[in-house]
Structures are given as C-alpha cells and as structure tokens.
Design a protein around this motif. Structure first.
Motif, mmCIF file in Angstrom:
data_model
loop_
_atom_site.group_PDB
_atom_site.id
_atom_site.type_symbol
_atom_site.label_atom_id
_atom_site.label_comp_id
_atom_site.label_asym_id
_atom_site.label_seq_id
_atom_site.Cartn_x
_atom_site.Cartn_y
_atom_site.Cartn_z
ATOM 1 N N SER A 368 0.816 -1.213 0.000
ATOM 2 C CA SER A 368 0.000 0.000 0.000
ATOM 3 C C SER A 368 0.848 1.260 0.000
ATOM 4 C CB SER A 368 -0.936 -0.004 1.219
ATOM 5 O OG SER A 368 -1.812 -1.111 1.173
ATOM 6 N N ARG A 369 2.102 1.136 0.449
ATOM 7 C CA ARG A 369 2.999 2.298 0.496
ATOM 8 C C ARG A 369 3.926 2.376 -0.712
ATOM 9 N NH1 ARG A 369 4.716 2.488 6.943
ATOM 10 N NH2 ARG A 369 2.601 2.903 7.740
ATOM 11 N N GLY A 370 3.657 1.588 -1.735
ATOM 12 C CA GLY A 370 4.386 1.749 -2.985
ATOM 13 C C GLY A 370 5.438 0.714 -3.292
ATOM 14 N N VAL A 371 5.677 -0.244 -2.390
ATOM 15 C CA VAL A 371 6.658 -1.296 -2.671
ATOM 16 C C VAL A 371 6.079 -2.237 -3.723
ATOM 17 C CG1 VAL A 371 7.985 -3.208 -1.704
ATOM 18 C CG2 VAL A 371 7.597 -1.135 -0.350
ATOM 19 N N SER A 372 6.878 -2.516 -4.754
ATOM 20 C CA SER A 372 6.379 -3.334 -5.861
ATOM 21 C C SER A 372 6.341 -4.812 -5.482
ATOM 22 C CB SER A 372 7.264 -3.155 -7.098
ATOM 23 O OG SER A 372 8.543 -3.722 -6.872
ATOM 24 N N ARG A 373 5.590 -5.572 -6.273
ATOM 25 C CA ARG A 373 5.509 -7.013 -6.056
ATOM 26 C C ARG A 373 6.871 -7.668 -6.231
ATOM 27 N NH1 ARG A 373 1.971 -11.216 -9.792
ATOM 28 N NH2 ARG A 373 2.340 -13.090 -8.524
ATOM 29 N N LEU A 374 7.641 -7.202 -7.229
ATOM 30 C CA LEU A 374 8.957 -7.773 -7.486
ATOM 31 C C LEU A 374 9.897 -7.531 -6.309
ATOM 32 C CD1 LEU A 374 10.769 -9.253 -9.477
ATOM 33 C CD2 LEU A 374 11.377 -7.040 -10.497
ATOM 34 N N GLN A 375 9.803 -6.370 -5.699
ATOM 35 C CA GLN A 375 10.661 -6.079 -4.545
ATOM 36 C C GLN A 375 10.317 -6.987 -3.367
ATOM 37 O OE1 GLN A 375 9.774 -1.837 -4.450
ATOM 38 N NE2 GLN A 375 11.909 -1.357 -4.965
ATOM 39 N N ILE A 376 9.018 -7.250 -3.201
ATOM 40 C CA ILE A 376 8.611 -8.177 -2.135
ATOM 41 C C ILE A 376 9.208 -9.566 -2.391
ATOM 42 C CG2 ILE A 376 6.650 -9.347 -1.055
ATOM 43 C CD1 ILE A 376 6.797 -6.459 -0.266
ATOM 44 N N LEU A 377 9.106 -10.009 -3.643
ATOM 45 C CA LEU A 377 9.648 -11.329 -3.989
ATOM 46 C C LEU A 377 11.161 -11.354 -3.867
ATOM 47 C CD1 LEU A 377 7.414 -12.254 -7.069
ATOM 48 C CD2 LEU A 377 7.246 -13.121 -4.735
ATOM 49 N N ASP A 378 11.818 -10.232 -4.172
ATOM 50 C CA ASP A 378 13.275 -10.160 -4.025
ATOM 51 C C ASP A 378 13.688 -10.407 -2.580
ATOM 52 O OD1 ASP A 378 13.727 -9.733 -6.671
ATOM 53 O OD2 ASP A 378 13.886 -7.548 -6.514
ATOM 54 N N ILE A 379 12.919 -9.854 -1.655
ATOM 55 C CA ILE A 379 13.241 -10.046 -0.237
ATOM 56 C C ILE A 379 13.149 -11.529 0.122
ATOM 57 C CG2 ILE A 379 12.461 -9.564 2.117
ATOM 58 C CD1 ILE A 379 11.560 -6.812 1.128
ATOM 59 N N TYR A 380 12.067 -12.191 -0.305
ATOM 60 C CA TYR A 380 11.917 -13.616 -0.002
ATOM 61 C C TYR A 380 12.958 -14.455 -0.740
ATOM 62 C CZ TYR A 380 7.591 -12.895 2.574
ATOM 63 O OH TYR A 380 6.672 -12.519 3.525
ATOM 64 N N LEU A 381 13.308 -14.030 -1.960
ATOM 65 C CA LEU A 381 14.344 -14.744 -2.700
ATOM 66 C C LEU A 381 15.676 -14.657 -1.975
ATOM 67 C CD1 LEU A 381 15.366 -16.250 -5.205
ATOM 68 C CD2 LEU A 381 15.663 -14.028 -6.326
ATOM 69 N N LEU A 382 16.015 -13.484 -1.494
ATOM 70 C CA LEU A 382 17.279 -13.314 -0.770
ATOM 71 C C LEU A 382 17.261 -14.129 0.519
ATOM 72 C CD1 LEU A 382 20.014 -12.016 -0.779
ATOM 73 C CD2 LEU A 382 19.027 -9.951 0.241
ATOM 74 N N GLU A 383 16.108 -14.169 1.190
ATOM 75 C CA GLU A 383 16.003 -15.033 2.376
ATOM 76 C C GLU A 383 16.297 -16.489 2.018
ATOM 77 O OE1 GLU A 383 12.144 -14.581 3.971
ATOM 78 O OE2 GLU A 383 12.522 -12.629 4.918
ATOM 79 N N GLY A 384 15.695 -16.955 0.915
ATOM 80 C CA GLY A 384 15.921 -18.333 0.497
ATOM 81 C C GLY A 384 17.367 -18.609 0.143
ATOM 82 N N VAL A 385 18.022 -17.651 -0.529
ATOM 83 C CA VAL A 385 19.428 -17.834 -0.911
ATOM 84 C C VAL A 385 20.303 -17.916 0.344
ATOM 85 C CG1 VAL A 385 21.394 -16.739 -2.039
ATOM 86 C CG2 VAL A 385 19.167 -16.773 -3.176
ATOM 87 N N LEU A 386 20.067 -17.027 1.302
ATOM 88 C CA LEU A 386 20.859 -17.051 2.539
ATOM 89 C C LEU A 386 20.660 -18.364 3.288
ATOM 90 C CD1 LEU A 386 20.397 -13.391 3.876
ATOM 91 C CD2 LEU A 386 22.435 -14.400 2.824
ATOM 92 N N LEU A 387 19.419 -18.821 3.377
ATOM 93 C CA LEU A 387 19.161 -20.097 4.043
ATOM 94 C C LEU A 387 19.798 -21.257 3.273
ATOM 95 C CD1 LEU A 387 15.417 -19.670 5.084
ATOM 96 C CD2 LEU A 387 17.421 -19.592 6.566
ATOM 97 N N GLY A 388 19.753 -21.180 1.937
ATOM 98 C CA GLY A 388 20.379 -22.227 1.131
ATOM 99 C C GLY A 388 21.875 -22.304 1.346
ATOM 100 N N LEU A 389 22.526 -21.135 1.418
ATOM 101 C CA LEU A 389 23.970 -21.125 1.670
ATOM 102 C C LEU A 389 24.283 -21.696 3.042
ATOM 103 C CD1 LEU A 389 24.926 -17.633 0.184
ATOM 104 C CD2 LEU A 389 25.348 -19.896 -0.817
ATOM 105 N N LEU A 390 23.441 -21.374 4.036
ATOM 106 C CA LEU A 390 23.647 -21.928 5.373
ATOM 107 C C LEU A 390 23.412 -23.433 5.402
ATOM 108 C CD1 LEU A 390 21.912 -19.198 7.574
ATOM 109 C CD2 LEU A 390 24.361 -19.625 7.356
#
Length: 955
Positions: A368-390
């Motif tokens: 609602s404050r202007g963050v795009s859908r792709l940016q939201i997915l980028d955050i979850y993608l980065l979470e997944g990558v960090l967990l994958g590396l761990l």
C-alpha cells in the motif's frame, strides 16, 4: 566567464562528471544491497524458529540428494574391488598394466629395446598418472636346444635364456648360489628344481645352448648351473607372466645378458614384457575418462617407438563398466528419491506458507505504500538464498553420514556395519546439492507469490476466505488424478508393468526400475489428498455424535476442528503421506526379504544340498556312506535324503512326462523351508499321508487338473534312475501346489516315499542330501568334513552365501538405504511441522484461550481441550495413513516380483505387512503427540490472563 576549477578537479584531474556519477551509482547500489541484506537478516531473526524449520528442510534435502552419488561411488568402488579381488593386497586396489612385444624375424635390436625400456622407466608411469606400487620387466630368447657340453650329443630339452628385474627378492635358492657375471668362459645361470631333477643336473654342471636357427649351425654358448631355485610365493604379483615360472627358463644376470649374449646375437630378445602395478584406490568414476585417455595415450606412445607393442593387461574395460554402473545407480536412486524429495519440498512450502501468513499484514502495508511485487519477492528470494547457503555445509556433511549408513543397510531400517569404503564428496554430490537448493528456493517462493499481491483491502478480504479449501481441492485435482491411478493399476494388472509417455518400466527388478514405484507412490499421494476431502466430513460426523456426550472438552474440540478443519490440511497431509509411504516401504522391504529367503530355499531345499554319487561296489552297484556320518560333521544340525528322477505318468492315450521327488518323510519337515500356500494342508499332515502307506504319493495341482485325478486313484509310474527304468505302483494321497526344488514351469511333479523307491529300484542310487547348518557353520569346514568322511559329493548350492550376495547388491542396498534414511528424515520433518503448527495454533488462538479462561475454564480443561484436538488430528491422520499404506501394499507389492528368469515367479510373493515396524512408526508419532501437548501445556502455564483479555478488548 569560465568557472574556476574545483578542488576535486585540481587534486584528481582524471575524474569527470560522468565518472563521479558512475561511482555514485555504484556506491548507492552497494548501499542498497547491504541495506537489503540487513532487512532480510532482521526478518529472519524475527521469525527465527520458522526459518530454522525451513533451514532444516533444506539440510535434509541436500543430505538426501548428495548421499546418492556418494553412496554410488562407494559401492562402485566395492564392486570394482571385488572384481579385482585377486589383485588386491594390503587393502590396496592394484591395477595391472602389461605391455608385451613378441619379436618376429630375429627379435628386437638392442637399440629398439633400450628405447622401449627408457620410455617405460621414465615416461609411462607419468602418462598413466597413478601412484606406482611395483614395476618389472622380463626379456627372453626364443626356444633353444639344451645339449651336454660340446654340443655333439642330442638335445636333452629346450630352454629360454631370460632375465627379470628383482628376481632375487622372490625366489629361494635351494642349492648353489646366485650366478656371477663373467667376461669369458661358461655363462652362469639359474635352473628350476624341477628341471634339475629331470636332467639329474647338479650345481656346477655345464651344458651347451645352441644359437637360434638364424645363426650358422653348431654355434652356441656354454652355460654352468650356478644355483637351483624355486619361487617363494608363486601367487604373488611378481609372477605377472606365467612363463616366468616355467621349468624351461634359465635366468641369466643382466650384465651377462647384455655384454655376452646380446653382443654375440643382437636380435636375441624375442619376448619383451614390461609390467606396471598402480594403486587404484584413488580412482573415482568421474576420473575414469581421464584415466582411460592416459592409458590410450601410453599405448600410442609405445607403438610410436616400436609398432607391434600391445597392452595385454589393462583395467580400462573394468573401469568403463565401473563408471557405467555408478552412473546407472545414481540415476535410478535419484528417481527413487523423488517421492521423498517431494515430501521435503512440501514441508518447506508448508513452513514458508506459515512465514508468509505471519507477515501478510506487513506485506499488505508495504504494497500500500508503494513497494512493488517484485521487490517483495526479491526479499523472499534473498532469504531463500541465505538459508540455502547456510544449509549447504551441514547438508553435505549429513549426506556423507547418510551415505555411510546406506552402505550398512541390509533391509529397511536394518543396519549391519561393514568394512570401510571411500565415503567422500564427489563433484556430482556438489552439483546435486546446488540443484536441489535451487528447486527448494523456488518452492519457498510459492506462498509469497500470492501474498505479494496483497494490499490492505485485499488482505482483509482474503482473511475472510480462510475457510476455503486449497486450490487443488477447488480444481478437483485429486479426483482427476484418481483416474490416472486407476489407469496405472489397470496397466499393472493387464501387462505387469507401467508405461509412461511411451517409456515402459523394466519388468522384474524393482531395484532398478523406478517406474515400478510410480504407481504405488501416485496412489498414496492421491489417496492422501482424497482423505483430506473426507477429513472435514469425518470431523462433522464426530461433532454430531459428540452432542450426546457429557463434558465440555471433547465437544468443544470437535466443534473447533469442524469450524477450522481447513487450517490443518497441510500438517495432516504431511502426516498421512509420511505414514503411508513408510508403511508401504516397510511392507515392501519385509515382503522382498521374505521372498529372497523363500526363493533361494525353494531352489536349494536346505542350507547346503549335495549329491552323494556313491562308490562303485561289487555287482555294478553303488555303496554309500551311512547317513549317520553326515550328522557327525561339525556344523551340521540336520539332514534329509532326497532323490529326483524323471517319470512317466500313464494316461488314456499314452503317458506324460513328470518330475518325481522321493523324500524321507521322517526328516524332511525339519530341514526344508515350507510356506502355508504351498498346499491346502499343513506339512505335517502331508507327511502323515505319505506315512499311512509306502505307495502313497502327493501330486501337483496341475497334474490333478490336467488328468482329472482324485484322492485314492491308483496308477503305475515309470521311473528312471540307477541302472535303468523301473515300475512304481502308487496311490494318490494328497495334492500340493508347490514343493521345494520342483517347479510347475518344468511340468507336473509327484512326491513319494524314498525307501519305497529304492526298494523297487533294487537298491539305492545317486541321491541328494539337504544339510541344515548351524548359524556359525563355515562352508569350508563342512566341505572338509564331507571329504574326511569319504563322501564323493557334488555341491549343488549354498543358501547363506546366495542370500548375503543378493542382500549386498548395490541396487537393493541403495534402495533400502535411501528409503531408510528418507523415512528418518521425513518423520523428523513431520514431527517438526506438527510441533510448529501446535505452537502457532496456540499463538493464533491466544485471545480465544483468554476468553475461555475468563468464563471459567481451568488450565487443566484447556490443556485437555488442546490435547484432544491434537489427538484427533494425529489419530485421524494416522488412521488414514495406515489404511492407505496397507491397501497400497496389498495392491502393488505383488507386481514387484522379479520376472526376468524362467522360475522367477515361483514361489509367488506373499505380501507381508510390517506390523512391527508400523508399531515403531506409531511410537514415533505418539511421542510427537506428547511433545505437542507438553509444549501447549507449558505455553498455557505461562499465559497471563489479563494480557489475553486486554488484547481481546482491542480487537
């Protein structure tokens, strides 16, 4: 007016405005990445428990997929070692290379030989690129006539004049000494003891060796026997060429060979061999192509020096088969692992959904404050990558441990430690780990795709639709797939195999045909999905019935589950799939194990069947060792006497061929392995029927059906055994479907009394003895005992060895090992998932519990309420999983019987439900229930009533 130069342009005149913008953009980009990582780290920390659950799922997945190539490599090495068993010593896998040149037209020149020898010593080991254990060479002349001194008498034998490296270390001088190098006079040689005895030669005796036929007649050299020798160990690797030990070889010192023999006859070398023994322990399947290329390069370089050189011995073919087997095993086990990986992926999606569910309001605010859908997915993608590396490091280490356990597996969840095998990470393991992490990261994004569309309005609207079923239920996917399952079962029933997109499952071996497991796996998944469609109906029915019960706990629990049954679809499906797959796997393993014993003992009859051929006696008859002597052999616990003969059964228009088996009814039952389905009557009852009259026989059901025979019918058989044929009047006393060692595929069979057969034949003739051995009996000791007893026997099998060999098959061991490791992993994730659901359910209902406490429910009643809910969920899930697993076992396991051989379907599969292992599974989930209830009670104790009530007022 020109502007004055700035300080920046004076101190750094090369920096332009565009460069500054470039650097500024780079710094901003880096700052954004760092900021994003910080945000992701904080989000992970704020949902640490759920993130650790996702991490656990990734670690389990990495361990599963990486263990497969590690295991395949380890057992591939074991197969390679077993194939090279004769070349293995001191725990070293020895690879032998033997280069050979057979000279033609006068043999090698000295220059040619020196070139080849220099290459072998200096370049060949480096070309093959393996650690060198031993090297050697052998040169020899062609056959030369050996005469008494002077060369005027006839030749006494033919000999070769030869030299070999390191001979002194591998022979024993029994008389005389090592030959000396002399510049003139007779050439001193070594002679074998056998040749010395043949020639009656002694140390110091001289002989004359004639030159080759290419030299003028009468030329030759005088030799003197300096020593007589014999090999220290004829079986050691030094004797790589059998001719080296031949009695016709006379060994000469190298100096004598080169300075005296080759000087007078330059082309004397007609046989030249170079031997290289390398350490093959470093070989892995990935390195096989490079090693093969080095081998090919070596032979090309040898041939370049002298055409005609051949590589007679090489591990190239064995290595190629090793690589092919490792790759095939890796592929098949990877396909077998797909259901397990599907469970892990479902767990990851489930937990990721919980994370997204907790963050849905936050996502809606950001959108609602202007963050795009792709940016939201980028955050979850980065979470997944960090967990994958761990997850990568722990997952690979756990994969090594899983692969080690797989090499110990004898059956499902049955371990037996074995000798060490090379358990180490391979390039394929790293590759598989990366691939599965990529898939799981993508899978973890699935819940975020839907949530990324939320705004404040759409999120509030979506909360009102939480009672809707999942998408696959709304699309009726489970019922559609049910048709596919029915088609797969129809294919199995009709053809005995499954065809998918034109690819047909290989019939006969479930350990090498993953497609055979496709139908039962799909059946379990689809029935699990269908059971969740029934789950709300069952809860509603139980709720209706509970209205007639007293008390508030059960009624309240059922009514809550009836209202919110959709919320438990995820963990219940995970429970149902884990339990049903485990039951099917355990039952399949138990059935296949039992079938292994049944098939081998059906073929052999006893532990160790032998044929006693007897000894010739007067009158053309045979004499046999008394059976009591068998019982005295160490390790023999029992025995029974059996004779098998071809027979003719009379019919109205002639006769039919049959198999006749004469048995000793008094000892047969104590030795043979019997199954109830072999006949309609118990074995002891069948033996009593034979005992009631000596002419009584048991006939096969096929013979009864073909000829219309009935109990009490008389007939006269024509038997062939001993010195010829004889008549055997018999009476039908019973019917059997199967009987050990006789197969319906080979025709009808008849079972009769052995003493009666021998009485009609005029005496005993060659028969079999089935031995029953003690558990610690050694095969070699039994064989030695038989020989010491004077028994002339032929061994016809050894059941314990066949069972061990079959159990150790890499494909069988790998499948059961993978399923065992997979069960432990999936059970762990299921338990973990349920515990998280219990905790999150409590947190979600915090206000509700506060209100219930406020209206008078005690903490004990709330605890009982939650325990009842968890027990209902786990109980219904366990019941559904059990029904699905057991039904899958009865429906699909019979199609997994090996079908490749003629007698492969005899005896048929008897499906054995592994109730004992199922009980262990129930214990695991019972502990899960106790843990869930305990955690809930702990949370209830720590709950503060005023906080829940106050929070409820604000909602």
């Amino acid at each position: 007016m020109a502007s004055e130069p700035t300080t920046e342009s004076i101190t750094n005149p090369t920096v332009t405005t565009s460069d500054a913008e470039h650097w500024s953009f780079g710094l901003n980009w880096l700052s954004s990445i760092v900021g994003l990582v910080q945000i992701v780290a904080l989000r992970i920390w704020s949902n640490l428990r759920l993130m650790l659950a996702i991490l656990a799922g990734m670690i389990v997945a990495v361990a599963l997929v990486s263990s497969i190539p590690v295991y395949a490599e380890a057992v591939g090495y074991r197969v390679l070692r077993d194939e090279y068993a004769q070349n293995t010593f001191a725990n070293v896998l020895r690879f032998d290379f033997l280069y050979r040149y057979l000279g033609a037209q006068g043999g090698l020149t000295v220059a040619q030989y020196n070139k080849l020898n220099d290459y072998f010593n200096q370049q060949a080991p480096g070309t093959i690129d393996l650690p060198v254990l031993m090297r050697g060479r052998y040169i020899s002349s062609d056959k030369r006539s050996l005469m008494p001194p002077g060369g005027d008498s006839p030749a006494v034998t033919s000999v070769n004049l030869a030299f070999s490296d390191g001979l002194a270390d591998h022979i024993q001088i029994t008389d005389g000494g090592w030959p000396r190098t002399t510049s003139s006079g007779p050439i001193e040689v070594l002679m074998t003891g056998a040749l010395a005895r043949q020639l009656k030669a002694v140390v110091g005796q001289e002989f004359f060796v004639v030159d080759s036929q290419d030299n003028p007649s009468g030329n030759g050299v005088t030799i003197r026997v300096a020593g007589i020798w014999q090999p220290k160990n004829p079986a050691e690797p030094f004797w790589f060429y059998s001719e080296m030990k031949a009695d016709t070889v006379l060994y000469v010192p190298l100096e004598s060979y080169t300075r005296r023999l080759l000087t007078r006859e330059p082309r004397m070398i007609t046989v030249a061999l170079w031997y290289l023994s390398d350490d093959g322990r470093v070989i892995r399947s990935a390195a096989v192509p490079a090693v093969q290329a080095h081998i090919d390069e070596g032979i090309r370089e040898f041939e370049a020096l002298l055409p005609g050189v051949q590589l007679d011995v090489s591990p190239g073919g064995v290595l190629a088969r090793h690589q092919e087997r490792v790759q095939s095993l890796t592929t098949s086990l990877t396909l077998f692992s797909l259901p397990l990986l599907g469970l892990v992926a479902y767990f990851v999606i489930l937990v990721a959904g919980l994370v997204v569910q907790r963050q849905s309001n936050e996502i809606a605010v950001l959108r609602s404050r202007g963050v795009s859908r792709l940016q939201i997915l980028d955050i979850y993608l980065l979470e997944g990558v960090l967990l994958g590396l761990l997850a990568l490091g722990p997952g690979l280490l756990l994969g090594l441990g899983a692969a080690l356990l797989m090499t110990w597996v004898q059956s499902f969840l049955v371990l037996q430690p074995v000798s060490d095998l090379p358990i180490e990470l391979t390039p394929a393991a790293w590759q598989r780990a990366g691939q599965v992490l990529l898939l799981l990261i993508v899978a973890s994004l699935i819940p975020a795709f839907g949530a990324a569309n939320y705004t404040i309005v759409s999120y509030k609207s979506a909360r009102d639709r939480l009672t809707r079923g999942p998408l696959w239920q709304r699309m009726w996917l489970d019922l559609i797939l049910l048709v596919v399952v029915a088609y797969g079962f129809w294919q199995l029933t009709r053809n005995g195999t499954v065809t998918v997109f034109g690819v047909e499952a290989a019939t006969g071996d479930p350990f090498t045909s993953p497609l055979l497991l496709l139908a039962p796996t799909l059946y379990i998944v689809v029935l699990g999905m269908v059971s969740l469609r029934i789950f709300p109906i069952v809860i509603t029915a139980l709720t209706w019935l509970s209205d007639r019960l007293r008390g508030i706990v059960v009624v309240t629990a059922l009514r809550y589950l009836a209202r919110t049954s959709r919320a438990y679809i995820g963990p219940v499906l995970l429970l149902v799939l884990t339990l049903s797959l485990s039951i099917f796997t355990a039952s399949m393993a138990g059935t296949v194990d039992r079938q292994l014993f049944d098939q081998i003992y059906y073929a052999t009859g006893g532990d160790m069947p032998i044929t006693d051929r007897g000894q010739p006696a007067d009158g053309g008859k045979l004499s046999f060792v008394p059976l009591e002597k068998y019982a005295q052999i160490p390790g023999v616990n029992g025995l029974t006497q059996v004779v098998q003969s071809p027979a003719e059964v009379p019919i109205s228009n002639g006769s039919v061929q049959a198999q006749f088996l004469g048995i000793d009814r008094t000892t047969f039952a104590s030795v043979a392995r019997w199954r109830p389905d072999y006949a309609d009557a118990p074995l002891d009852q069948l033996m009593q029927r034979l005992a009631s009259a000596q002419q009584n026989v048991l006939i096969s059901s096929a013979l009864r059906d073909q000829q219309g025979l009935q109990i009490g019918d008389h007939m006269t058989l024509k038997l062939y055994g001993g010195t010829g044929g004889f008549d055997l009047p018999v009476v039908v006393a019973g019917v059997v479907n199967l009987f050990p060692t006789v197969y319906p595929e080979d025709g009808p069979f008849i079972i009769g009394n052995l003493p009666y057969v021998f009485s009609k034949a005029g005496g005993p003739y060659s028969y079999d003895v089935w031995l029953k051995l003690s558990d610690n009996a050694a095969r070699t000791d039994v064989e030695t005992g038989l020989r010491n007893a004077g028994i002339d026997f032929i061994e016809r099998g050894y059941a314990p060895k066949d069972i061990v060999a079959e159990r150790g098959r890499p494909e069988r061991q790998g499948l059961f090992g993978l399923l065992s490791v997979g069960f432990v992993a999936s059970a762990f994730l299921t338990v973990l998932g349920f515990l998280f659901y219990a905790v999150l359910s409590f947190q979600r209902r915090f206000i509700e519990f506060g209100m219930l406490r406020a209206i008078g429910l005690s903490s004990r009643q709330l605890g009982a309420l939650l325990a009842c809910e968890q027990a209902l969920i786990i109980g219904i899930g366990a019941l559904a999983g059990t029904v699905i697993g057991v039904s899958a076992s009865y429906l699909f396991i019979p199609f997994m019987q090996v079908r490749a051989e003629k007698h492969a379907l005899t005896p048929p599969f008897l499906v054995e439900i592994a109730w004992l292992r199922i009980a262990i599974i129930y214990v695991v989930f019972g502990v899960m229930l106790l843990c869930a209830v305990s955690i809930t009670l702990l949370l209830l104790r720590r709950m503060k009533l005023f906080q829940a009530v106050k929070l409820g007022e604000t909602v």
